[in-house]
Design a protein around this motif. Structure first.
Motif, mmCIF file in Angstrom:
data_model
loop_
_atom_site.group_PDB
_atom_site.id
_atom_site.type_symbol
_atom_site.label_atom_id
_atom_site.label_comp_id
_atom_site.label_asym_id
_atom_site.label_seq_id
_atom_site.Cartn_x
_atom_site.Cartn_y
_atom_site.Cartn_z
ATOM 1 N N GLY A 10 7.303 -33.745 6.849
ATOM 2 C CA GLY A 10 7.374 -35.183 7.108
ATOM 3 C C GLY A 10 7.964 -35.949 5.939
ATOM 4 N N TYR A 81 8.888 -37.721 13.992
ATOM 5 C CA TYR A 81 8.093 -37.981 15.188
ATOM 6 C C TYR A 81 7.231 -36.779 15.552
ATOM 7 C CZ TYR A 81 7.074 -38.344 20.160
ATOM 8 O OH TYR A 81 6.444 -38.326 21.376
ATOM 9 N N ILE A 84 4.335 -36.371 13.024
ATOM 10 C CA ILE A 84 3.263 -37.345 13.245
ATOM 11 C C ILE A 84 2.478 -36.987 14.506
ATOM 12 C CG2 ILE A 84 2.819 -39.756 13.844
ATOM 13 C CD1 ILE A 84 5.120 -40.490 11.949
ATOM 14 N N LYS A 85 3.173 -36.553 15.537
ATOM 15 C CA LYS A 85 2.505 -36.170 16.786
ATOM 16 C C LYS A 85 1.573 -34.979 16.556
ATOM 17 C CE LYS A 85 3.677 -34.747 21.465
ATOM 18 N NZ LYS A 85 4.777 -34.413 22.374
ATOM 19 N N TRP A 87 0.257 -34.066 13.676
ATOM 20 C CA TRP A 87 -0.797 -34.473 12.753
ATOM 21 C C TRP A 87 -1.931 -35.149 13.519
ATOM 22 C CZ3 TRP A 87 -0.358 -34.042 7.286
ATOM 23 C CH2 TRP A 87 -1.423 -34.573 6.587
ATOM 24 N N LYS A 88 -1.572 -36.025 14.443
ATOM 25 C CA LYS A 88 -2.584 -36.726 15.242
ATOM 26 C C LYS A 88 -3.252 -35.792 16.239
ATOM 27 C CE LYS A 88 -0.703 -41.359 14.949
ATOM 28 N NZ LYS A 88 -0.157 -42.490 15.692
#
Length: 114
Positions: A10, A81, A84-85, A87-88
């Motif tokens: 990231g 993107y 982040i996806k 990670w969440k």
């Protein structure tokens, strides 16, 4: 270790994205000009106007071709993107697993039966 890899990917993607913002803006503007020049070229009937819009379209096409490094920025934005996806998603899986009352009940019931 997975979080470190996501953080590293990231970070690199964010740096590449920030370095390519200028070419990305230039690409968007030149493609918008190319789109409008094409629309005007198709709508007009006079030869002079067609030549004018063809020249404007050709210049916009050359300007967009010079901003090809912006594709690298688009790829970096996609990688960011996905990072982040993912990670969440890790956080959501842990929360969903521990907040399910039936799972906790079954674990406690198994402990009581031992």
């Amino acid at each position: 270790m997975k979080k470190f890899g996501l953080f590293l990917a990231g970070g690199i993607a964010a740096i590449v994205l920030m370095s390519q913002l200028g070419p990305m803006v230039g690409l968007v503007i030149s493609l918008a000009i190319l789109y409008f020049a094409f629309k005007k070229f198709v709508k007009t009937d006079s030869t002079g106007s067609k030549v004018l819009w063809a020249v404007v379209g050709a210049l916009a096409l050359f300007a967009s071709a010079s901003n090809v490094p912006a594709i690298l920025g688009v790829v970096a934005a996609y990688v960011l993107y996905v990072v982040i996806k993912n990670w969440k998603k890790d956080k959501q899986e842990k929360v969903v697993e521990s907040s399910d009352p039936f799972t906790n009940f079954e674990k406690q019931w198994a402990e009581l039966n031992k």
